[in-house]
Design an enzyme around this catalytic site. Structure first.
Site, PDB file in Angstrom:
ATOM      1  N   LYS A  35       0.595  -1.026   0.017  1.00 40.70           N
ATOM      2  CA  LYS A  35       0.117   0.273   0.047  1.00 40.70           C
ATOM      3  C   LYS A  35       0.542   1.293   0.114  1.00 40.70           C
ATOM      4  CE  LYS A  35      -3.764  -2.239   0.479  1.00 40.70           C
ATOM      5  NZ  LYS A  35      -4.081  -3.021  -1.089  1.00 40.70           N
ATOM      6  N   CYS A  36       1.689   0.825   0.181  1.00 39.57           N
ATOM      7  CA  CYS A  36       2.898   2.503  -0.374  1.00 39.57           C
ATOM      8  C   CYS A  36       2.870   3.241  -1.499  1.00 39.57           C
ATOM      9  CB  CYS A  36       4.266   1.952   0.336  1.00 39.57           C
ATOM     10  SG  CYS A  36       5.569   2.926  -0.287  1.00 39.57           S
ATOM     11  N   SER A  37       3.097   4.577  -1.258  1.00 38.04           N
ATOM     12  CA  SER A  37       3.241   5.041  -2.866  1.00 38.04           C
ATOM     13  C   SER A  37       4.560   4.482  -3.805  1.00 38.04           C
ATOM     14  CB  SER A  37       2.999   7.050  -2.618  1.00 38.04           C
ATOM     15  OG  SER A  37       4.549   6.550  -1.347  1.00 38.04           O
ATOM     16  N   SER A  39       5.204   1.369  -4.744  1.00 40.25           N
ATOM     17  CA  SER A  39       4.682   0.308  -4.778  1.00 40.25           C
ATOM     18  C   SER A  39       5.264   0.046  -5.910  1.00 40.25           C
ATOM     19  CB  SER A  39       3.431  -0.718  -3.907  1.00 40.25           C
ATOM     20  OG  SER A  39       2.052   0.294  -4.608  1.00 40.25           O
TER      21      SER A  39
END
Length: 167
Positions: A35-37, A39
């Site tokens: 869910k990281c920017s 990813s």
């Protein structure tokens, strides 16, 4: 010899994998989060893996939920997400801690041998990258913002150096 080969880690399936099986390979270790920017870097990492894997390169992904709760999924769901969205084929390990008293010993080793931003040893965010030479030694640490494509030259150099030594 001091190297990553002294460590084992559990894959997302809970199967134990000795990192000694990567002897002779150039390895990029990355703490990841679905869910990281950052990813989207998984697609670029897969592209690097496909290009360099036949030449002795591997990427090891270690999901981590320590930063912004960006990895809420369980191990099997993480693998499914990485497959469905990024078609990842490099090894995906089980979720780990990278900082603090419960940090995986591999990450304690990596942090002890490099410093990140502001000369701090702690990992600050997802997608911190560690480049390991074919002897299992850490040669560089890269910030989360470092795009995988920018590592091509250093990967080439590492592979070429090893190939010329073993020829």
């Amino acid at each position: 010899m001091d190297s990553i080969y002294q460590f084992n880690a559990s894959l997302y399936t809970s199967e134990n994998m000795p990192l000694s099986q990567f002897k002779g390979k150039t390895v990029l270790i990355v703490n990841t989060a679905s869910k990281c920017s950052f990813s989207a870097q998984l697609a670029a990492l897969e592209k690097l893996y496909q290009e360099y894997q036949p030449h002795g390169f591997s990427i090891l992904a270690f999901p981590c939920n320590q930063f912004g709760q960006n990895e809420p999924l369980d191990n099997l769901a993480i693998n499914d997400f990485y497959q469905q969205h990024f078609n990842v084929s490099f090894p995906i390990f089980g979720k780990v801690m990278v900082n603090g008293p419960e940090a995986h010993p591999l990450f304690n080793y990596l942090k002890a041998h490099t410093r990140g931003i502001s000369k701090n040893r702690a990992i600050k965010w997802n997608f911190t990258k560690f480049l390991i030479n074919p002897q299992g030694q850490l040669i560089a640490r890269y910030a989360p913002r470092t795009k995988p494509d920018t590592l091509r030259q250093v990967i080439d150099n590492c592979l070429n150096e090893f190939n010329s030594q073993s020829a």
